[in-house]
Scaffold this active site. Structure first.
Site, short mmCIF file in Angstrom:
data_model
loop_
_atom_site.label_atom_id
_atom_site.label_comp_id
_atom_site.label_asym_id
_atom_site.label_seq_id
_atom_site.Cartn_x
_atom_site.Cartn_y
_atom_site.Cartn_z
NE ARG A 255 -31.84 25.13 -8.99
CZ ARG A 255 -32.42 25.94 -9.87
NH1 ARG A 255 -32.46 27.23 -9.66
NH2 ARG A 255 -32.96 25.45 -10.96
CG HIS A 259 -36.42 27.78 -7.70
ND1 HIS A 259 -35.57 28.63 -7.03
CD2 HIS A 259 -37.68 28.22 -7.44
CE1 HIS A 259 -36.27 29.55 -6.40
NE2 HIS A 259 -37.55 29.33 -6.62
CE1 TYR A 268 -32.88 26.45 -14.28
CE2 TYR A 268 -35.17 26.14 -14.95
CZ TYR A 268 -34.21 26.19 -13.96
OH TYR A 268 -34.55 25.96 -12.65
#
Length: 357
Positions: A255, A259, A268
């Site tokens: 990714r 998100h 993160y």
């Protein structure tokens, strides 16, 4: 007992790098097919990029970005027949565009407007599923129903790596395998379930390895390789139509975007890897592949991109032209027997909305 194909932990690939890794070709694809796949990729990419802009302008709500997932969606849908069913998660919100759904419909969904709902039978595309993995049993049930009716149809359910930790996924996968349902379980493994990394999800060597527990084949493909995705899905569709049951496809990528627009992944995610992965994103890789084949010109690229941009401009104009929804919809479709207070509550909501306008 069902025979289970061996799990190959290497990725299936078709598109090389133009240097050390040689390109392959996929049997049965014509030049027109290759160009249509390109148009599908560009349409999805344009929708995603414009939607992020629209969100920043306050024209749609929180949006789940799917940048660099386009190869998974376009490649797999291209392997289906129009009569096959698609069960998308929120990460595949625009997949209906590949079935002719107006861009305004998907944009209206993200705007929270009733015009964003459609009759699934119109496109054989189920409603966008936001709860994680709850649509997998639905897809399994529909596929099983088609088999019981003797219809030559299959279904595909899309979900992320995090969904494989949910009970609904296991129930749907097991049911599909036992009933030999013509279902493709398509996992877009981008290594992150919001901020939970893949290694915190499973101890399995791969997500595809989980398929063995259900007695179905598990296949791993390069999720940024649209042709590898198409090839693997085509084989899964052939198995399904032959009555051999479901297949689990793990499309592996990373990714490279948040998100969703409400997420800040810098807390993160591995930003160095993000930069590496962005350089090998799926649209640019496929463009280079087609150029090496000599089937894609600069003029064609400009034409396809312009057409996609025009479709998006028309879509947002149509979505924003919709009259405001009647707030009574929130009250009339919540309870069979609404509380007595709803009448007063609706009047108060209308007063507030009128004051705000």
């Amino acid at each position: 007992m069902a025979q289970v194909l061996g799990i190959n932990h290497d990725f299936r690939k078709v598109i090389g790098d133009g240097d050390a890794v040689r390109d392959r070709e996929v049997d049965g694809l014509t030049e027109a097919d290759l160009l249509r796949l390109y148009r599908d990729l560009i349409l999805l990419r344009t929708y995603d990029e414009r939607s992020v802009v629209y969100h920043r302008q306050g024209r749609i709500g929180t949006y789940a970005i799917y940048w660099n997932h386009e190869a998974m969606q376009a490649g797999s849908v291209f392997a289906l027949e129009r009569s096959d069913w698609i069960f998308p998660s929120y990460r595949e919100s625009a997949i209906g565009l590949l079935r002719g759904m107006p861009a305004s419909t998907v944009l209206s969904w993200w705007r929270g407007h009733p015009a964003g709902w459609w009759n699934p039978a119109d496109y054989n595309v189920a409603s966008i599923c936001v709860p994680i993995a709850t649509h997998v049993p639905h897809a399994a049930g529909l596929a099983w129903g088609k088999r019981l009716r003797g219809e030559d149809r299959c279904a595909i359910a899309y979900f992320g790596d995090g969904a494989t930790s949910e009970g609904a996924f296991h129930e749907g996968a097991n049911f599909a395998a036992v009933m030999r349902a013509p279902l493709i379980l398509f996992c877009n493994n981008n290594h992150w379930a919001i901020s939970t990394p893949l290694e915190a999800q499973t101890r399995a060597e791969s997500l595809a390895a989980k398929a063995a527990g259900y007695g179905m084949p598990g296949v791993r493909v390069d999720g940024a390789d649209v042709l590898a995705v198409y090839e693997a899905t085509r084989e899964a569709v052939e198995r399904a139509r032959a009555g051999e049951g479901p297949t689990f496809i793990e499309a592996v990528t990373y990714r490279t975007a948040p998100h969703a627009t409400a997420d800040d992944p810098r807390a993160y995610i591995d930003m160095e890897r993000v930069e590496v992965e962005r350089k090998r994103e799926c649209v640019g890789r496929y463009e280079a592949y087609l150029q090496r084949l000599g089937v894609l010109t600069d003029e064609h690229v400009q034409q396809v991109r312009a057409e996609a941009a025009d479709r998006m401009r028309e879509g947002i104009a149509a979505a924003e032209a919709e009259p405001p929804a009647d707030p009574a919809l929130l009250f009339e479709n919540t309870f069979v027997d609404p509380p007595a207070s709803f009448g007063h509550d609706l009047d108060e909501l209308r007063r507030i909305l009128g004051h705000q306008s």
